[in-house]
Design a protein around this motif. Structure first.
Motif, short mmCIF file in Angstrom:
data_model
loop_
_atom_site.label_atom_id
_atom_site.label_comp_id
_atom_site.label_asym_id
_atom_site.label_seq_id
_atom_site.Cartn_x
_atom_site.Cartn_y
_atom_site.Cartn_z
N THR A 94 0.84 -1.20 0.00
CA THR A 94 0.00 0.00 0.00
C THR A 94 0.87 1.25 0.00
OG1 THR A 94 -0.12 -0.08 2.42
CG2 THR A 94 -1.88 -1.17 1.21
N ALA A 95 0.32 2.33 -0.55
CA ALA A 95 1.01 3.63 -0.59
C ALA A 95 2.42 3.50 -1.16
CB ALA A 95 1.04 4.26 0.80
N LEU A 96 2.57 2.70 -2.23
CA LEU A 96 3.89 2.43 -2.77
C LEU A 96 4.55 3.71 -3.30
CD1 LEU A 96 5.93 0.21 -3.26
CD2 LEU A 96 4.88 -0.22 -5.48
N ASP A 97 3.77 4.60 -3.89
CA ASP A 97 4.35 5.87 -4.37
C ASP A 97 5.00 6.63 -3.23
OD1 ASP A 97 3.55 6.44 -7.33
OD2 ASP A 97 1.77 5.55 -6.43
N LEU A 98 4.32 6.68 -2.09
CA LEU A 98 4.85 7.40 -0.94
C LEU A 98 6.11 6.72 -0.41
CD1 LEU A 98 4.59 9.61 1.21
CD2 LEU A 98 3.07 8.09 2.49
N VAL A 99 6.07 5.40 -0.29
CA VAL A 99 7.21 4.65 0.24
C VAL A 99 8.42 4.81 -0.66
CG1 VAL A 99 8.09 2.34 0.75
CG2 VAL A 99 5.78 2.97 1.46
N VAL A 100 8.23 4.62 -1.96
CA VAL A 100 9.34 4.72 -2.90
C VAL A 100 9.87 6.15 -2.94
CG1 VAL A 100 9.98 4.58 -5.34
CG2 VAL A 100 8.66 2.74 -4.28
N GLY A 101 8.98 7.14 -2.84
CA GLY A 101 9.41 8.53 -2.82
C GLY A 101 10.34 8.84 -1.66
#
Length: 274
Positions: A94-101
């Motif tokens: 979940t929230a992969l964009d946030l984690v990768v960012g």
């Protein structure tokens, strides 16, 4: 020192002296010099995705399947070396964009289809037991790096793998024989990738092996390895990837180019006593 837990190696065939003419360690610097290079400027189906086309690119676009610790550590190094990097994680993340960012800034989160369409080189860095979830059927003609390790404490014991005499990369290559599969980036820990990365010419620069049945694909990956701070060593055919697996001589060891080349090259038979 590697922090990987020790395990007993699965039964594998051993290389005999007769393989010395086939299995060879090639000096690092000879792997990534060659024709003039160009930068990848086109993505998608229209891009030149032949091996020769990718070999001519200065900075090919890299797609990584696996947004875990290995995938994100590799993404950070590749972004720092000037590559465009896309990453696809598990649908359950979940929230992969946030984690990768946060953990791999500059890396683009993409769907599997979008990643395959844009990437010139694909890295598979998912747990070995999840390899079947990767869209291998879409990899025709692509250079694919198998950065996985069969790890029973994580993957669970897989009897068919334990009984298979092939290297794990040969098993994965059979998922799509039209892909140009290379084994590399699996025999060091994610925690060592950034710590051990050094500029070219550094006396303590660590060496990484590249094995695969396509010589040009090996050269492409050798240049990537050099770009992220390691000396590439040509290990020859994909079957030789067994030497990079857990429980074998190369795995988890900090080796120079010469030391790694020696481990990848069987000793010649001793001369018969006179």
């Amino acid at each position: 020192m590697s922090l990987f837990p020790a395990r007993s190696p699965r039964p594998v065939r051993r290389w005999q002296h007769g393989n010395a003419g086939v299995l060879r360690g090639v000096p690092c610097r000879r792997m990534h010099r060659g024709r003039p290079v160009r930068r990848s400027t086109t993505s998608g189906p229209a891009a030149d995705r032949t091996t020769e086309g990718v070999e001519g690119m200065d900075r090919p676009v890299i797609g990584i399947f696996g947004a875990g610790k290995v995938g994100t550590a590799l993404a950070r190094l590749l972004v720092a070396s000037g590559h465009r990097v896309l990453i696809a994680g598990s649908p359950r993340q979940t929230a992969l964009d946030l984690v990768v960012g946060v953990v791999a800034p500059g890396t683009e989160v993409a769907s599997p289809d979008a990643l395959v369409a844009a990437a010139d080189v694909i890295v598979v860095a998912v747990p070995f037991g999840k390899a079947g979830t990767v869209p291998w059927g879409s990899f025709d003609g692509r250079i694919v790096v198998d950065a996985m390790n069969y790890w029973p404490p994580i993957d669970g014991a897989i009897p068919e793998v334990d009984a298979d005499p092939r290297s794990t990369s040969e098993i994965n290559a059979a998922r799509n024989p039209a892909a140009r599969l290379v084994k590399s980036l699996n025999h060091l820990g994610y925690h060592e990738m950034e710590d051990d990365s050094m500029p070219p010419g550094s006396t303590l620069r660590r060496a990484l092996a590249v094995v695969g049945d396509d010589p040009e694909a090996r050269r492409v990956i050798a240049r990537l390895i050099d770009a992220i701070g390691f000396d590439p060593v040509d290990g020859g055919a994909l079957a030789h990837g067994v030497l990079l697996e857990p429980g074998h001589p190369v795995f988890g060891r900090e080796l120079s180019c010469a030391e790694l080349g020696a481990l990848l090259t069987p000793r010649a038979p001793e001369a018969a006593a006179a």
